[in-house]
Scaffold this motif. Structure first.
Motif, PDB file in Angstrom:
ATOM      1  N   MET A   1       7.675 -20.488 -68.296  1.00 48.51           N
ATOM      2  CA  MET A   1       8.905 -19.817 -67.917  1.00 48.51           C
ATOM      3  C   MET A   1       9.223 -20.172 -66.463  1.00 48.51           C
ATOM      4  SD  MET A   1       9.417 -15.737 -67.658  1.00 48.51           S
ATOM      5  CE  MET A   1      10.976 -15.045 -67.256  1.00 48.51           C
ATOM      6  N   GLN A   2      10.435 -20.667 -66.225  1.00 48.47           N
ATOM      7  CA  GLN A   2      10.843 -20.958 -64.853  1.00 48.47           C
ATOM      8  C   GLN A   2      11.367 -19.697 -64.196  1.00 48.47           C
ATOM      9  OE1 GLN A   2      13.551 -24.389 -65.115  1.00 48.47           O
ATOM     10  NE2 GLN A   2      12.189 -25.271 -63.585  1.00 48.47           N
ATOM     11  N   VAL A   3      11.083 -19.572 -62.899  1.00 48.79           N
ATOM     12  CA  VAL A   3      11.502 -18.396 -62.137  1.00 48.79           C
ATOM     13  C   VAL A   3      11.998 -18.816 -60.761  1.00 48.79           C
ATOM     14  CG1 VAL A   3       9.948 -16.777 -63.310  1.00 48.79           C
ATOM     15  CG2 VAL A   3       9.139 -18.016 -61.303  1.00 48.79           C
ATOM     16  N   ASN A   4      12.849 -17.968 -60.186  1.00 50.11           N
ATOM     17  CA  ASN A   4      13.253 -18.076 -58.784  1.00 50.11           C
ATOM     18  C   ASN A   4      12.314 -17.183 -57.990  1.00 50.11           C
ATOM     19  OD1 ASN A   4      15.722 -19.594 -59.120  1.00 50.11           O
ATOM     20  ND2 ASN A   4      16.593 -17.747 -60.012  1.00 50.11           N
ATOM     21  N   VAL A   5      11.867 -17.655 -56.850  1.00 51.61           N
ATOM     22  CA  VAL A   5      10.993 -16.845 -55.998  1.00 51.61           C
ATOM     23  C   VAL A   5      11.657 -16.702 -54.631  1.00 51.61           C
ATOM     24  CG1 VAL A   5       8.710 -16.598 -54.977  1.00 51.61           C
ATOM     25  CG2 VAL A   5       8.955 -17.717 -57.198  1.00 51.61           C
ATOM     26  N   LEU A  17       7.225 -10.761 -52.547  1.00 47.84           N
ATOM     27  CA  LEU A  17       7.867 -11.757 -53.381  1.00 47.84           C
ATOM     28  C   LEU A  17       8.769 -11.067 -54.394  1.00 47.84           C
ATOM     29  CD1 LEU A  17       4.853 -14.105 -54.239  1.00 47.84           C
ATOM     30  CD2 LEU A  17       6.489 -14.319 -52.360  1.00 47.84           C
ATOM     31  N   LEU A  18       9.965 -11.563 -54.513  1.00 52.12           N
ATOM     32  CA  LEU A  18      10.894 -11.118 -55.537  1.00 52.12           C
ATOM     33  C   LEU A  18      11.006 -12.275 -56.516  1.00 52.12           C
ATOM     34  CD1 LEU A  18      13.097  -9.331 -56.779  1.00 52.12           C
ATOM     35  CD2 LEU A  18      14.695 -10.334 -55.134  1.00 52.12           C
ATOM     36  N   VAL A  19      10.647 -12.026 -57.752  1.00 53.85           N
ATOM     37  CA  VAL A  19      10.638 -13.067 -58.772  1.00 53.85           C
ATOM     38  C   VAL A  19      11.671 -12.704 -59.835  1.00 53.85           C
ATOM     39  CG1 VAL A  19       9.218 -14.329 -60.431  1.00 53.85           C
ATOM     40  CG2 VAL A  19       8.180 -13.427 -58.327  1.00 53.85           C
ATOM     41  N   THR A  20      12.628 -13.606 -60.030  1.00 55.00           N
ATOM     42  CA  THR A  20      13.670 -13.395 -61.032  1.00 55.00           C
ATOM     43  C   THR A  20      13.641 -14.537 -62.029  1.00 55.00           C
ATOM     44  OG1 THR A  20      15.379 -14.593 -59.783  1.00 55.00           O
ATOM     45  CG2 THR A  20      15.145 -12.225 -59.337  1.00 55.00           C
ATOM     46  N   PRO A  21      14.068 -14.292 -63.247  1.00 58.65           N
ATOM     47  CA  PRO A  21      14.151 -15.394 -64.206  1.00 58.65           C
ATOM     48  C   PRO A  21      15.090 -16.467 -63.662  1.00 58.65           C
ATOM     49  CG  PRO A  21      14.435 -13.300 -65.312  1.00 58.65           C
ATOM     50  CD  PRO A  21      14.468 -13.031 -63.842  1.00 58.65           C
ATOM     51  N   TYR A  22      14.781 -17.714 -63.948  1.00 58.78           N
ATOM     52  CA  TYR A  22      15.608 -18.822 -63.500  1.00 58.78           C
ATOM     53  C   TYR A  22      16.815 -18.953 -64.414  1.00 58.78           C
ATOM     54  CZ  TYR A  22      17.122 -23.537 -62.394  1.00 58.78           C
ATOM     55  OH  TYR A  22      17.867 -24.620 -62.033  1.00 58.78           O
ATOM     56  N   GLY A  23      17.956 -19.202 -63.817  1.00 60.68           N
ATOM     57  CA  GLY A  23      19.147 -19.435 -64.621  1.00 60.68           C
ATOM     58  C   GLY A  23      20.397 -19.136 -63.830  1.00 60.68           C
ATOM     59  N   ARG A  38      14.521 -14.648 -48.383  1.00 56.83           N
ATOM     60  CA  ARG A  38      14.708 -16.092 -48.248  1.00 56.83           C
ATOM     61  C   ARG A  38      14.298 -16.747 -49.558  1.00 56.83           C
ATOM     62  NH1 ARG A  38      11.152 -18.138 -43.952  1.00 56.83           N
ATOM     63  NH2 ARG A  38       9.943 -16.315 -44.448  1.00 56.83           N
ATOM     64  N   ASN A  39      15.081 -17.723 -49.975  1.00 56.05           N
ATOM     65  CA  ASN A  39      14.753 -18.445 -51.193  1.00 56.05           C
ATOM     66  C   ASN A  39      13.527 -19.304 -50.921  1.00 56.05           C
ATOM     67  OD1 ASN A  39      14.707 -19.746 -53.607  1.00 56.05           O
ATOM     68  ND2 ASN A  39      16.788 -20.499 -53.496  1.00 56.05           N
ATOM     69  N   LEU A  40      12.457 -19.088 -51.660  1.00 53.43           N
ATOM     70  CA  LEU A  40      11.217 -19.822 -51.449  1.00 53.43           C
ATOM     71  C   LEU A  40      11.098 -21.003 -52.400  1.00 53.43           C
ATOM     72  CD1 LEU A  40       8.430 -20.017 -50.046  1.00 53.43           C
ATOM     73  CD2 LEU A  40       7.552 -18.498 -51.833  1.00 53.43           C
ATOM     74  N   ALA A  41      11.339 -20.778 -53.689  1.00 49.78           N
ATOM     75  CA  ALA A  41      11.121 -21.860 -54.644  1.00 49.78           C
ATOM     76  C   ALA A  41      11.688 -21.527 -56.010  1.00 49.78           C
ATOM     77  CB  ALA A  41       9.623 -22.114 -54.790  1.00 49.78           C
ATOM     78  N   VAL A  42      11.848 -22.571 -56.782  1.00 51.46           N
ATOM     79  CA  VAL A  42      12.019 -22.463 -58.231  1.00 51.46           C
ATOM     80  C   VAL A  42      10.741 -23.060 -58.798  1.00 51.46           C
ATOM     81  CG1 VAL A  42      13.304 -23.247 -60.250  1.00 51.46           C
ATOM     82  CG2 VAL A  42      14.518 -22.670 -58.136  1.00 51.46           C
TER      83      VAL A  42
END
Length: 73
Positions: A1-5, A17-23, A38-42
């Motif tokens: 599962m890809q996520v935004n961090v 860390l705030l982790v949301t589903p990617y999309g 701050r956007n850390l990674a996908v």
């Protein structure tokens, strides 16, 4: 599962860390927008940074649509 961090630190230098589903509809939840993220990674949940807390992230994503995880520096 890809996520935004997304990441932020607080006054105690603890990382959050705030982790949301990617999309395309993924966004920082309204109740957390007032904080400086701050956007850390996908990435994916098997990323080394997230692997130890991925069961927590999975569970929170199902309930809330996002996950909050705190890590000590």
């Amino acid at each position: 599962m890809q996520v935004n961090v997304f990441v932020r630190t607080d006054e105690t230098q603890q990382y959050h860390l705030l982790v949301t589903p990617y999309g395309p509809t993924a966004a920082i939840p309204d109740q957390l927008k007032h904080l400086s993220w701050r956007n850390l990674a996908v990435t994916t949940l098997d990323d080394r940074l997230l692997s130890s807390v991925s069961p927590i992230i999975d569970a929170q994503n199902v309930v809330n649509g996002y996950a909050l995880v705190s890590l000590k520096a």
